[in-house]
Design a protein around this motif. Sequence first.
Motif, short mmCIF file in Angstrom:
data_model
loop_
_atom_site.label_atom_id
_atom_site.label_comp_id
_atom_site.label_asym_id
_atom_site.label_seq_id
_atom_site.Cartn_x
_atom_site.Cartn_y
_atom_site.Cartn_z
N PHE A 180 19.33 45.38 42.06
CA PHE A 180 20.44 46.15 42.62
C PHE A 180 19.95 47.49 43.16
O PHE A 180 19.12 48.13 42.54
CB PHE A 180 21.48 46.45 41.53
CG PHE A 180 22.06 45.22 40.91
CD1 PHE A 180 23.00 44.45 41.58
CD2 PHE A 180 21.65 44.81 39.64
CE1 PHE A 180 23.53 43.30 41.00
CE2 PHE A 180 22.17 43.66 39.05
CZ PHE A 180 23.11 42.91 39.74
N THR A 195 22.86 44.20 46.76
CA THR A 195 22.25 43.30 45.78
C THR A 195 21.22 42.44 46.50
O THR A 195 21.57 41.80 47.50
CB THR A 195 23.37 42.41 45.17
OG1 THR A 195 24.37 43.29 44.62
CG2 THR A 195 22.85 41.50 44.08
N GLN A 201 27.74 45.52 38.37
CA GLN A 201 26.56 44.67 38.54
C GLN A 201 26.84 43.24 38.09
O GLN A 201 26.34 42.28 38.68
CB GLN A 201 25.36 45.26 37.77
CG GLN A 201 24.87 46.55 38.41
CD GLN A 201 23.63 47.11 37.74
OE1 GLN A 201 23.29 46.75 36.62
NE2 GLN A 201 22.97 48.03 38.42
N SER A 202 27.67 43.12 37.05
CA SER A 202 27.91 41.74 36.59
C SER A 202 28.80 40.98 37.59
O SER A 202 28.60 39.78 37.83
CB SER A 202 28.42 41.75 35.13
OG SER A 202 29.76 41.41 35.06
N THR A 260 17.02 38.98 41.02
CA THR A 260 18.04 39.86 41.59
C THR A 260 17.76 41.32 41.23
O THR A 260 17.47 41.64 40.09
CB THR A 260 19.43 39.46 41.06
OG1 THR A 260 19.72 38.13 41.50
CG2 THR A 260 20.51 40.40 41.57
N LYS A 308 26.45 40.11 40.47
CA LYS A 308 25.52 39.04 40.09
C LYS A 308 26.25 37.69 40.16
O LYS A 308 25.72 36.71 40.68
CB LYS A 308 24.99 39.31 38.68
CG LYS A 308 24.00 38.30 38.15
CD LYS A 308 22.60 38.62 38.64
CE LYS A 308 21.48 37.84 37.96
NZ LYS A 308 21.63 36.42 37.82
N LEU A 310 27.76 47.74 46.43
CA LEU A 310 26.61 47.53 45.57
C LEU A 310 25.67 46.58 46.31
O LEU A 310 25.94 45.37 46.38
CB LEU A 310 27.06 46.95 44.23
CG LEU A 310 25.99 46.92 43.15
CD1 LEU A 310 25.46 48.32 42.85
CD2 LEU A 310 26.55 46.32 41.87
N LEU A 351 29.10 50.79 35.86
CA LEU A 351 27.98 50.23 36.63
C LEU A 351 27.65 48.83 36.13
O LEU A 351 27.39 47.91 36.92
CB LEU A 351 26.75 51.15 36.52
CG LEU A 351 25.53 50.72 37.35
CD1 LEU A 351 25.87 50.64 38.84
CD2 LEU A 351 24.35 51.68 37.14
N GLU A 352 27.70 48.68 34.82
CA GLU A 352 27.41 47.36 34.25
C GLU A 352 28.45 46.33 34.72
O GLU A 352 28.10 45.20 35.09
CB GLU A 352 27.48 47.49 32.73
CG GLU A 352 26.62 46.51 31.97
CD GLU A 352 26.67 46.82 30.48
OE1 GLU A 352 27.25 45.99 29.76
OE2 GLU A 352 26.19 47.90 30.07
N PRO A 361 24.34 52.44 43.52
CA PRO A 361 25.62 52.27 44.21
C PRO A 361 25.84 53.28 45.35
O PRO A 361 25.42 54.43 45.26
CB PRO A 361 26.66 52.48 43.10
CG PRO A 361 25.93 53.06 41.94
CD PRO A 361 24.49 52.69 42.09
#
Length: 398
Positions: free
Chosen positions: A217, A208, A248-249, A215, A252, A206, A244-245, A220
């Motif tokens: 993204f 970033t 991403q978390s 930030t 992050k 991912l 995906l969430e 993927p």
Amino acid sequence: MAMWGAPFSAQSRKLLLLGSGELGKEVIIEAQRLGVETVAVDSYEHAPAMGVAHRSYVIDMLDAEALKALIRLEKPDLIVPEIEAIATHALEELEQEGFFVVPTARAARLTMDREGIRRLAAEELGLPTAAYRFADSLDELRQAVEELGTPCVIKPIMSSSGKGQSICRVPEDAEVCWNTALEGARAKGTRVIVEAFVSFRSEITLLTVRSVSGTVFCPPIGHIQKDGDYVESWQPHFMSAGELEEAQSIAKAVTDQLGGRGIFGVELFLTDQGVLFSEVSPRPHDTGMVTMATQDVSQFALHVRAILGFPVESVQLLTPGASATLKAEGEGQAFTVSGMGEALALPRTQIRVFGKPAVRPGRRMAVALSAAEDVEIARTIAKQAASMLKVEVYENEQ
Ligand SMILES: Nc1ncnc2c1ncn2[C@@H]1O[C@H](COP(=O)(O)OP(=O)(O)OP(=O)(O)O)[C@@H](O)[C@H]1O
Ligand SMILES: NCC(=O)N[C@@H]1O[C@H](COP(=O)([O-])[O-])[C@@H](O)[C@H]1O
Ligand SMILES: [Mg+2]
């Protein structure tokens, strides 16, 4: 307000790259496009990025004194690590003196060895990872293998592209794995990480971007690794919205912790039990070379923009696409790469021949990039293109 004058002038903006492989070559090209003065550094002559930089130096980047002397001489506006094996304590010292290290000297130190980043992700941030142990001797390794069970994966804490990595399938393999790690470690020292084997459905990078805009993204990137090194990647990799969430978390959390600006390649495993963090590169990622065929702005251009202090408001995927690598088999400096015409005859296909001065078994020499209406077609074409490229080594010459 960012502003600068011509390369070589007193008003120039100067970027010094530590590590000058295929990834750095593209970083330099993107920096040149913005009128930045570029200096490429690596441990050997004629490294790929050296051919496109304004000047270059050959030094041992693990030698703190040599590194500090060069940087104090060149006085770059940005120090951009491109590999992990750098005397990162020297970078911290230079940062203290006022030099700007991308993304930060601490991030370079923490990601230089697997222990730093793993402890930060798992122990400080509480992110999900494979179970792991560290070992300094064969005895400690045997103990770790017993605790984690087999199969497990053993890697030198300082290595990349799968060097020194092996799978311990039964406890009796521990000794062979230990020796493999010793041979593959890129710096002195014997410490290894032992990780429980993750049966992932797929693995992704991912990308970033941390910039003045915040930030962002990239879609993927899915990839396949062989012997710990990437052979194929594609974008986008389809995953559920929930997955995906989660991804991403995690990305992050890790990138916020590391801080600074630039692109980060966050490596994640997708499993039936959720997303696991694997590792992160605070720099462009090899699997991200596909973005040269798929995104409006490639990972290299994004990195350069972000580190120069420019905004990155969004990233657009223009088309699905894929990459496939060409790896050498032989050894030596007398060799040719052929098949480029055949590969380039394939639809929507590009190639990058890195221009490395020597081959050794498994060394990545080129990549094929293909775009298509869907990732599966792109993968097929990119693999076909890569298979047309050949490295031929001339045995009897130097
Ligand atoms: N615990 C694990 N379980 C299963 N597979 C693993 C595990 N750890 C690593 N691998 C496989 O090996 C690959 C390389 O591992 P890792 O990314 O840790 O090594 P690396 O040498 O840092 O590679 P690179 O520098 O190319 O990112 C992973 O992408 C994955 O395919
Ligand atoms: N997974 C990390 C990675 O892909 N790094 C890239 O490979 C180069 C080293 O290649 P070499 O070993 O062939 O000299 C590095 O300089 C970097 O560009
Ligand atoms: Mg990796």
